[in-house]
Design an enzyme around this catalytic site. Structure first.
Site, mmCIF file in Angstrom:
data_model
loop_
_atom_site.group_PDB
_atom_site.id
_atom_site.type_symbol
_atom_site.label_atom_id
_atom_site.label_comp_id
_atom_site.label_asym_id
_atom_site.label_seq_id
_atom_site.Cartn_x
_atom_site.Cartn_y
_atom_site.Cartn_z
ATOM 1 N N TYR A 141 15.294 3.593 -12.932
ATOM 2 C CA TYR A 141 14.064 2.820 -13.146
ATOM 3 C C TYR A 141 14.205 1.929 -14.388
ATOM 4 C CZ TYR A 141 9.151 2.018 -14.414
ATOM 5 O OH TYR A 141 7.948 1.434 -14.779
ATOM 6 N N ALA A 192 4.241 -5.184 -8.717
ATOM 7 C CA ALA A 192 4.668 -4.263 -7.649
ATOM 8 C C ALA A 192 5.990 -3.608 -8.038
ATOM 9 C CB ALA A 192 4.820 -5.021 -6.335
ATOM 10 N N LEU A 228 0.815 -1.226 0.000
ATOM 11 C CA LEU A 228 0.000 0.000 0.000
ATOM 12 C C LEU A 228 0.847 1.275 0.000
ATOM 13 C CD1 LEU A 228 -2.907 -1.022 2.446
ATOM 14 C CD2 LEU A 228 -2.812 -1.232 -0.050
ATOM 15 N N GLY A 281 17.296 14.663 -18.802
ATOM 16 C CA GLY A 281 17.293 13.208 -18.990
ATOM 17 C C GLY A 281 15.981 12.656 -19.526
#
Ligand SMILES: NC(=O)c1ccc[n+]([C@@H]2O[C@H](COP(=O)([O-])OP(=O)(O)OC[C@H]3O[C@@H](n4cnc5c(N)ncnc54)[C@H](O)[C@@H]3O)[C@@H](O)[C@H]2O)c1
Length: 328
Positions: free
Chosen positions: A139, A73, A34, A268
């Site tokens: 990421y 997730a 959560l 970027g």
């Protein structure tokens, strides 16, 4: 009917996936901490496990007896990765390795979310699965790492997987209040309130926006096509829309004039991102995707109806619960 674990099932894409799996009669177990998702998003009839995908114990318990796992997730934000490099790395890559390790004993098939961010600096459009990967962000690097570890999972441990490189996903339940949210939810929210839009740079940067229901169809089809060669597929429309085009289209649908404030370009930021969807269409038997105008209408309708299913999770509601790895 099968039972599936969906990590991140309280989030934007995960909650739509859980609802679609339940509608098809499958059992659904959700593992979510959560941190950005909300329990209000939970699909009726799903079993909810509050827990962290970085915890091997939580993963083992959540995976026990399932027929397959959808691993969604993640900290789905390039900007968060800049601020908290190591912390996001733990969730975005180490947890995927932990999940694959937990899936190893029963060779549980895993479909996981990768991202167009793996292409990064590659400006040779349209981007296809054999295009050079050049991530520009932590990421993107972690998503590429997931793909590499999925290959190890298949080659060394016999775990069947498939990675889906989502482009820019949008639709109901994407939280416009999050500072890291997608541009579409922010533009829809602002224009419904008749507020001005912030556009970074000249606004000519393009993105391949895909509606969340098309992504869910791809996820479900991918579970039938997993294999130990660890394939990865683009999940996109093949159409590019510039940020300015998007602003004017949303404004038209809201019946207002777009007032635009240009802000400095973000360092970027990828200039153009448009994918080739052909391989996924062929391998997953997918039809054409929803037109952006129709997807925007559906998103605006959800916002006008008061955003059902989206309630920010307060820390106290989490603190009152015991995550599944504690006290065991
Ligand atoms: N939305 C997009 O445009 C997009 C594009 C490319 C890839 N993806 C990927 O798709 C997946 C789903 O993205 P989304 O847009 O639904 O994001 P989201 O933030 O709405 O959902 C992520 C979910 O994961 C949960 N979560 C985060 N860290 C966790 C942890 N350590 N343990 C357990 N749960 C945790 C969050 O609470 C949330 O419910 C992510 O892997 C993301 O990287 C999304």
């Amino acid at each position: 009917m099968a039972t599936f674990l969906v990590t991140g099932g309280c989030g934007f894409i995960g909650s739509h996936l859980c609802a679609a799996l339940r509608a098809r009669g499958h059992g659904v177990r959700v593992l979510d901490d959560l941190s950005s998702g909300s329990e209000a998003n939970l699909a009726p009839g799903s079993k909810f496990l509050l827990g962290d995908v970085c915890q091997p114990m939580a993963l083992r318990e959540a995976l026990a007896g399932v027929d397959g796992c959808f691993h969604l997730a993640a900290i789905a934000s390039v900007q968060r990765g800049e601020k908290d490099w190591l912390g996001t790395h733990r969730t975005n890559l180490s947890a995927t390795v932990a999940l694959l390790e937990a899936a190893r004993a029963s060779r549980i098939p895993v479909v996981y979310a990768s991202s167009a961010a793996v292409y990064g600096a590659n400006g040779n459009l349209p981007l296809h699965e054999d295009s050079t990967v050049q991530p520009l962000s932590a990421y993107g690097a972690d998503k590429l790492g997931c793909e590499l570890h999925a290959r190890v999972a298949g080659h060394v441990h016999g775990i069947p997987t498939m990675g889906l490189r989502f482009f820019n996903v949008f639709g109901p339940r994407q939280d416009p209040a999050s500072p890291y949210s997608g541009v579409i939810s922010i533009f829809c929210d602002r224009l419904l309130r008749k507020e001005a839009l912030d556009v970074f740079g000249d606004g000519q940067q393009t993105r391949d926006f895909i509606f969340v229901e098309d992504v869910v169809r791809a996820l479900i089809a991918a579970m039938r096509q997993v294999n130990v060669a660890a394939p990865v597929l683009n999940i996109c429309t093949g159409n590019g829309t510039s940020v300015l085009q998007l602003a004017y289209l949303v404004a038209e649908l809201c019946g207002v004039r777009a007032e635009i404030n240009h802000r400095p370009a973000r360092a970027g930021e990828v200039r153009h991102s448009i994918g080739l969807p052909l391989r996924a269409r062929e391998r997953l038997g997918l039809g054409s995707t929803m037109a952006i105008r129709d997807g925007l209408e559906a998103t605006l309708t959800w916002m006008r109806e008061g955003r059902p299913g989206l309630a920010p999770t307060s820390r106290s509601s989490v603190n009152g619960r015991t995550p599944i790895w504690q006290g065991r």
